[in-house]
Design a protein around this motif. Structure first.
Motif, PDB file in Angstrom:
ATOM      1  N   TYR A  11       4.209   9.038  -8.969  1.00  0.00           N
ATOM      2  CA  TYR A  11       4.894   7.906  -8.689  1.00  0.00           C
ATOM      3  C   TYR A  11       4.174   6.724  -9.511  1.00  0.00           C
ATOM      4  O   TYR A  11       2.862   6.569  -9.662  1.00  0.00           O
ATOM      5  N   VAL A  12       5.112   5.694  -9.736  1.00  0.00           N
ATOM      6  CA  VAL A  12       4.477   4.606 -10.290  1.00  0.00           C
ATOM      7  C   VAL A  12       4.948   3.174  -9.582  1.00  0.00           C
ATOM      8  O   VAL A  12       4.381   2.026  -9.861  1.00  0.00           O
ATOM      9  N   ASP A  13       5.755   3.375  -8.515  1.00  0.00           N
ATOM     10  CA  ASP A  13       6.254   2.285  -8.028  1.00  0.00           C
ATOM     11  C   ASP A  13       5.564   2.176  -6.499  1.00  0.00           C
ATOM     12  O   ASP A  13       5.959   1.301  -5.618  1.00  0.00           O
ATOM     13  N   LEU A  14       4.663   2.891  -6.016  1.00  0.00           N
ATOM     14  CA  LEU A  14       3.803   3.299  -5.054  1.00  0.00           C
ATOM     15  C   LEU A  14       2.293   3.244  -5.659  1.00  0.00           C
ATOM     16  O   LEU A  14       1.950   3.696  -6.767  1.00  0.00           O
ATOM     17  N   ASP A  15       1.452   2.867  -4.763  1.00  0.00           N
ATOM     18  CA  ASP A  15      -0.067   2.917  -5.100  1.00  0.00           C
ATOM     19  C   ASP A  15      -0.655   4.433  -4.675  1.00  0.00           C
ATOM     20  O   ASP A  15      -0.307   4.704  -3.454  1.00  0.00           O
ATOM     21  N   TYR A  16      -1.630   4.867  -5.482  1.00  0.00           N
ATOM     22  CA  TYR A  16      -2.436   6.031  -5.005  1.00  0.00           C
ATOM     23  C   TYR A  16      -3.861   5.694  -4.584  1.00  0.00           C
ATOM     24  O   TYR A  16      -4.410   4.712  -4.850  1.00  0.00           O
ATOM     25  N   ARG A  17      -4.246   6.576  -3.536  1.00  0.00           N
ATOM     26  CA  ARG A  17      -5.622   6.622  -3.023  1.00  0.00           C
ATOM     27  C   ARG A  17      -6.400   7.478  -4.182  1.00  0.00           C
ATOM     28  O   ARG A  17      -5.804   8.240  -4.897  1.00  0.00           O
ATOM     29  N   ALA A  18      -7.734   7.176  -4.025  1.00  0.00           N
ATOM     30  CA  ALA A  18      -8.504   8.065  -4.987  1.00  0.00           C
ATOM     31  C   ALA A  18      -8.434   9.671  -4.801  1.00  0.00           C
ATOM     32  O   ALA A  18      -8.553  10.377  -5.722  1.00  0.00           O
ATOM     33  N   ASP A  19      -7.787  10.184  -3.865  1.00  0.00           N
ATOM     34  CA  ASP A  19      -7.756  11.479  -3.347  1.00  0.00           C
ATOM     35  C   ASP A  19      -6.229  12.015  -3.937  1.00  0.00           C
ATOM     36  O   ASP A  19      -5.946  12.925  -3.698  1.00  0.00           O
ATOM     37  N   ARG A  20      -5.475  10.915  -4.397  1.00  0.00           N
ATOM     38  CA  ARG A  20      -4.278  11.370  -5.176  1.00  0.00           C
ATOM     39  C   ARG A  20      -2.963  11.435  -3.945  1.00  0.00           C
ATOM     40  O   ARG A  20      -1.924  11.553  -4.242  1.00  0.00           O
ATOM     41  N   SER A  21      -3.377  10.846  -2.646  1.00  0.00           N
ATOM     42  CA  SER A  21      -2.504  10.686  -1.753  1.00  0.00           C
ATOM     43  C   SER A  21      -1.686   9.428  -2.019  1.00  0.00           C
ATOM     44  O   SER A  21      -2.467   8.321  -2.467  1.00  0.00           O
ATOM     45  N   LEU A  22      -0.810   9.434  -1.641  1.00  0.00           N
ATOM     46  CA  LEU A  22       0.172   8.102  -1.770  1.00  0.00           C
ATOM     47  C   LEU A  22      -0.151   7.115  -0.568  1.00  0.00           C
ATOM     48  O   LEU A  22       0.079   7.407   0.604  1.00  0.00           O
ATOM     49  N   ILE A  23      -0.004   5.754  -0.949  1.00  0.00           N
ATOM     50  CA  ILE A  23       0.110   4.745   0.121  1.00  0.00           C
ATOM     51  C   ILE A  23       1.555   4.334   0.369  1.00  0.00           C
ATOM     52  O   ILE A  23       2.157   3.774  -0.764  1.00  0.00           O
ATOM     53  N   VAL A  24       1.793   4.729   1.506  1.00  0.00           N
ATOM     54  CA  VAL A  24       3.665   4.610   1.744  1.00  0.00           C
ATOM     55  C   VAL A  24       3.474   3.314   2.602  1.00  0.00           C
ATOM     56  O   VAL A  24       2.882   3.305   3.712  1.00  0.00           O
ATOM     57  N   GLU A  25       4.394   2.382   1.999  1.00  0.00           N
ATOM     58  CA  GLU A  25       4.712   1.154   2.839  1.00  0.00           C
ATOM     59  C   GLU A  25       5.691   1.307   3.738  1.00  0.00           C
ATOM     60  O   GLU A  25       6.742   2.126   3.669  1.00  0.00           O
ATOM     61  N   GLN A  26       5.882   0.717   4.797  1.00  0.00           N
ATOM     62  CA  GLN A  26       6.973   0.535   5.793  1.00  0.00           C
ATOM     63  C   GLN A  26       8.092  -0.041   5.110  1.00  0.00           C
ATOM     64  O   GLN A  26       9.135   0.462   5.419  1.00  0.00           O
ATOM     65  N   GLU A  27       7.919  -0.919   4.299  1.00  0.00           N
ATOM     66  CA  GLU A  27       9.241  -1.342   3.678  1.00  0.00           C
ATOM     67  C   GLU A  27       8.746  -1.662   1.990  1.00  0.00           C
ATOM     68  O   GLU A  27       7.711  -2.167   1.687  1.00  0.00           O
ATOM     69  N   LEU A  28       9.836  -1.121   1.168  1.00  0.00           N
ATOM     70  CA  LEU A  28       9.570  -1.492  -0.297  1.00  0.00           C
ATOM     71  C   LEU A  28       9.785  -3.057  -0.667  1.00  0.00           C
ATOM     72  O   LEU A  28      10.533  -3.439  -0.092  1.00  0.00           O
ATOM     73  N   ALA A  29       8.788  -3.359  -1.245  1.00  0.00           N
ATOM     74  CA  ALA A  29       8.926  -4.861  -1.838  1.00  0.00           C
ATOM     75  C   ALA A  29       9.040  -4.874  -3.256  1.00  0.00           C
ATOM     76  O   ALA A  29       8.842  -3.904  -4.110  1.00  0.00           O
ATOM     77  N   ASP A  30       9.326  -6.054  -3.888  1.00  0.00           N
ATOM     78  CA  ASP A  30       9.280  -6.069  -5.277  1.00  0.00           C
ATOM     79  C   ASP A  30       8.050  -5.555  -6.039  1.00  0.00           C
ATOM     80  O   ASP A  30       7.012  -6.114  -5.323  1.00  0.00           O
ATOM     81  N   ARG A  31       8.111  -5.011  -6.994  1.00  0.00           N
ATOM     82  CA  ARG A  31       6.915  -4.634  -7.837  1.00  0.00           C
ATOM     83  C   ARG A  31       7.119  -5.213  -9.117  1.00  0.00           C
ATOM     84  O   ARG A  31       8.168  -5.437  -9.754  1.00  0.00           O
ATOM     85  N   ASP A  32       5.918  -5.387  -9.687  1.00  0.00           N
ATOM     86  CA  ASP A  32       5.827  -5.997 -11.193  1.00  0.00           C
ATOM     87  C   ASP A  32       6.367  -5.198 -12.035  1.00  0.00           C
ATOM     88  O   ASP A  32       5.828  -4.094 -12.243  1.00  0.00           O
ATOM     89  N   PRO A  33       7.463  -5.387 -12.765  1.00  0.00           N
ATOM     90  CA  PRO A  33       8.023  -4.348 -13.521  1.00  0.00           C
ATOM     91  C   PRO A  33       7.244  -3.784 -14.771  1.00  0.00           C
ATOM     92  O   PRO A  33       7.022  -2.416 -15.044  1.00  0.00           O
ATOM     93  N   GLU A  34       6.389  -4.783 -15.385  1.00  0.00           N
ATOM     94  CA  GLU A  34       5.458  -4.553 -16.548  1.00  0.00           C
ATOM     95  C   GLU A  34       4.307  -3.682 -16.139  1.00  0.00           C
ATOM     96  O   GLU A  34       4.013  -2.680 -16.704  1.00  0.00           O
ATOM     97  N   LEU A  35       3.893  -3.830 -14.904  1.00  0.00           N
ATOM     98  CA  LEU A  35       2.614  -3.248 -14.331  1.00  0.00           C
ATOM     99  C   LEU A  35       3.124  -1.658 -13.977  1.00  0.00           C
ATOM    100  O   LEU A  35       2.591  -0.753 -14.289  1.00  0.00           O
ATOM    101  N   VAL A  36       4.364  -1.273 -13.426  1.00  0.00           N
ATOM    102  CA  VAL A  36       4.780  -0.253 -13.083  1.00  0.00           C
ATOM    103  C   VAL A  36       5.188   0.322 -14.493  1.00  0.00           C
ATOM    104  O   VAL A  36       4.794   1.850 -14.599  1.00  0.00           O
ATOM    105  N   ALA A  37       5.690  -0.094 -15.401  1.00  0.00           N
ATOM    106  CA  ALA A  37       5.959   0.335 -16.944  1.00  0.00           C
ATOM    107  C   ALA A  37       4.826   0.991 -17.544  1.00  0.00           C
ATOM    108  O   ALA A  37       4.575   2.028 -17.953  1.00  0.00           O
TER     109      ALA A  37
END
Length: 253
Positions: free
Chosen positions: A166-192
């Motif tokens: 996944y690139v439009d969500l953040d990972y924890r150090a243990d490789r689990s995903l930080i899932v947000e209640q609602e998706l928000a705009d992400r910086d396209p360049e950072l995601v890329a």
């Protein structure tokens, strides 16, 4: 040249209710995870999504969920391994019929929400679903969302499995995903940047700044992200710059 798949959950609208940006997103992806009608979707939406995928030469997969429309398949249900297998086979059968009607095939299975969590936590449930897949079509690919499921899938004789990142969500150090209640705009360049990092080096930066291994051959982009198209456009620009080939799961697994 590095080959990688871009997958997206699709066909999650129902009746007059619309979810995601399927028409705008489809031209940018290589595999579509189509809702099977239990957590979302309906026969008309399934048909429309298959038609759209076939039009854009996008690989088709089923995105089966638990029978829970009200909770969007995110609530836990007490179900046996055999029952969960039947849920998947039922939804796979429905999507396969629509795919055949349009001269296409179903290439993969990617469970949704609480079903995915159930399979991650219970190898017995996971094996039941995977063996059920093979009984329907031994060419099917399992798209694994975490390492627990991926390791089970790799132990199933004859099953092809692909690990996704996944690139439009953040990972924890243990490789689990930080899932947000609602998706928000992400910086396209950072995601890329994250997309290129996973595609070329198999690593990504976790939320705490630590570099973690994500050995993914498929990247999931959330089609209901408010700026999903801008993200995908930025990714496509980077693909050309870094000699990355985009290909559906059927050409990677």
């Amino acid at each position: 040249m590095t080959a990688i798949d871009i997958n997206c959950d699709m066909g999650e609208s129902f009746g007059n209710w619309t979810m995601g940006h399927d028409e705008a997103v489809m031209p940018y992806i290589t595999s579509a995870n189509v809702a099977g009608g239990y957590h979302a979707g309906d026969p008309h939406v399934m048909r429309e999504t298959v038609e759209l995928a076939a039009e854009h030469d996008v690989g088709i997969g089923v995105h089966p969920g638990l029978p829970d429309r009200t909770g969007f398949g995110r609530r836990k249900i007490d179900a046996t391994p055999a029952e969960v297998r039947d849920y998947v086979v039922y939804q796979l059968g429905a999507l396969t019929a629509f795919a055949r009607r349009h001269g296409a095939t179903v290439q993969h299975v990617k469970p949704h929400g609480a079903m995915y969590s159930m399979l991650s936590e219970s190898p017995e449930h996971a094996r039941a679903v995977m063996n059920g897949m093979l009984e329907v079509d031994d060419d099917l690919i399992y798209l694994a969302t975490d390492m627990n499921i991926y390791e089970v899938a790799r132990d199933i004789d004859g099953l092809r499995a692909v690990f996704e990142g996944y690139v439009d969500l953040d990972y924890r150090a243990d490789r689990s995903l930080i899932v947000e209640q609602e998706l928000a705009d992400r910086d396209p360049e950072l995601v890329a940047d994250r997309f290129v990092s996973i595609a070329t080096d198999g690593v990504v930066e976790a939320a705490n700044g630590e570099e973690i291994a994500i050995p993914a051959e498929s990247i999931c982009i959330h089609g209901d992200n408010p700026n999903a198209v801008a993200i995908l456009e930025a990714i496509h620009d980077r693909v050309e710059e870094h000699d990355i080939e985009l290909a559906p799961l059927s050409q990677i697994a």
